[in-house]
Design a protein around this motif. Sequence first.
Motif, PDB file in Angstrom:
ATOM      1  N   PHE A  16       0.835  -1.205   0.000  1.00 27.20           N
ATOM      2  CA  PHE A  16       0.000   0.000   0.000  1.00 27.20           C
ATOM      3  C   PHE A  16       0.865   1.247   0.000  1.00 27.20           C
ATOM      4  O   PHE A  16       0.533   2.244  -0.659  1.00 27.20           O
ATOM      5  N   GLY A  17       1.988   1.206   0.720  1.00 20.82           N
ATOM      6  CA  GLY A  17       2.899   2.356   0.760  1.00 20.82           C
ATOM      7  C   GLY A  17       2.978   2.965   2.146  1.00 20.82           C
ATOM      8  O   GLY A  17       1.952   3.414   2.677  1.00 20.82           O
ATOM      9  N   TYR A  18       4.182   2.936   2.681  1.00 21.77           N
ATOM     10  CA  TYR A  18       4.355   3.513   4.017  1.00 21.77           C
ATOM     11  C   TYR A  18       4.079   5.016   4.034  1.00 21.77           C
ATOM     12  O   TYR A  18       3.642   5.574   5.040  1.00 21.77           O
ATOM     13  N   SER A  19       4.353   5.681   2.909  1.00 18.37           N
ATOM     14  CA  SER A  19       4.176   7.136   2.861  1.00 18.37           C
ATOM     15  C   SER A  19       2.710   7.540   2.911  1.00 18.37           C
ATOM     16  O   SER A  19       2.394   8.698   3.202  1.00 18.37           O
ATOM     17  N   LYS A  20       1.803   6.599   2.586  1.00 22.23           N
ATOM     18  CA  LYS A  20       0.377   6.924   2.579  1.00 22.23           C
ATOM     19  C   LYS A  20      -0.267   6.784   3.965  1.00 22.23           C
ATOM     20  O   LYS A  20      -1.440   7.121   4.131  1.00 22.23           O
TER      21      LYS A  20
END
Length: 265
Positions: A7-11
């Motif tokens: 999913f993306g850690y930045s999100k």
Amino acid sequence: EEVIRIFGYSKIPNEAPHITVMPPAKNQALHLRRAIRGFFVSQAFQEEVNLSLLSETLLSKSAFTACDQVLTLQNPINDDYAVLRPFLLPGLLHNLARNQLIEMKDWKSFELGKVFSKQGDQVREQLALMAVYSTRDKSFYQLKGVIERFFKDMKISCSWAPSAPSFAYPGRSVTALAGDTAVGTLAEIHPQILDSFKIHGSVSVFEAFVQDLSVAPKGSSMVQPLNRNPEALLDLSILVDETLPLATVEQQIRSIEGAWLKELK
């Protein structure tokens, strides 16, 4: 973890989760027991922890009269553990006698423990408090001062009335009254009881049930500004008959008190 990576850690928002934490309800019984222990420890009293079982001989030496309320075991281990204690005095006096064999000195101790009695077909279990004060002479007045500070610390306003427990020296025992409710007994131990335990000196005790202390009406603490003028202390001596109770003298003084009388103790 794999889902978050795809999913993306930045999100993922960089915020701590909001959790509502409710404090637990105050355990009034536990708080009262801690307050009692804290007070007597602060007054240099040692806490004792005795067994709830004792011998009939030890009980009879303590001049306990309500024998019909005593709970006796059907199969005790031996005669030293034959009955459930109906009050805390026997164990405390037994320990005091053993300590005097080693060293004769002032002794201050207390115990918070369960006592048991028979009420008809029911067994009554109560948490009791007893404090012991042993000196060479006049232990009653010294312990009375400690107990008055104890009631003040507990915010319980008390008066004293004459009483006559079976273990008390005649004329040297009083009951603490909070309103019309008895919340404790202060007494000097009878010399015959001290002789049976081979105890020397003067011994006084304070006995109370924790339940009575918990339901006693409490006063409120008032914060007042400091007096800018120095106090002038004056001691007055009043000669009265020996049989006149102190409570009667205090009641008479309070009945005529004016604006200048701030405290009577």
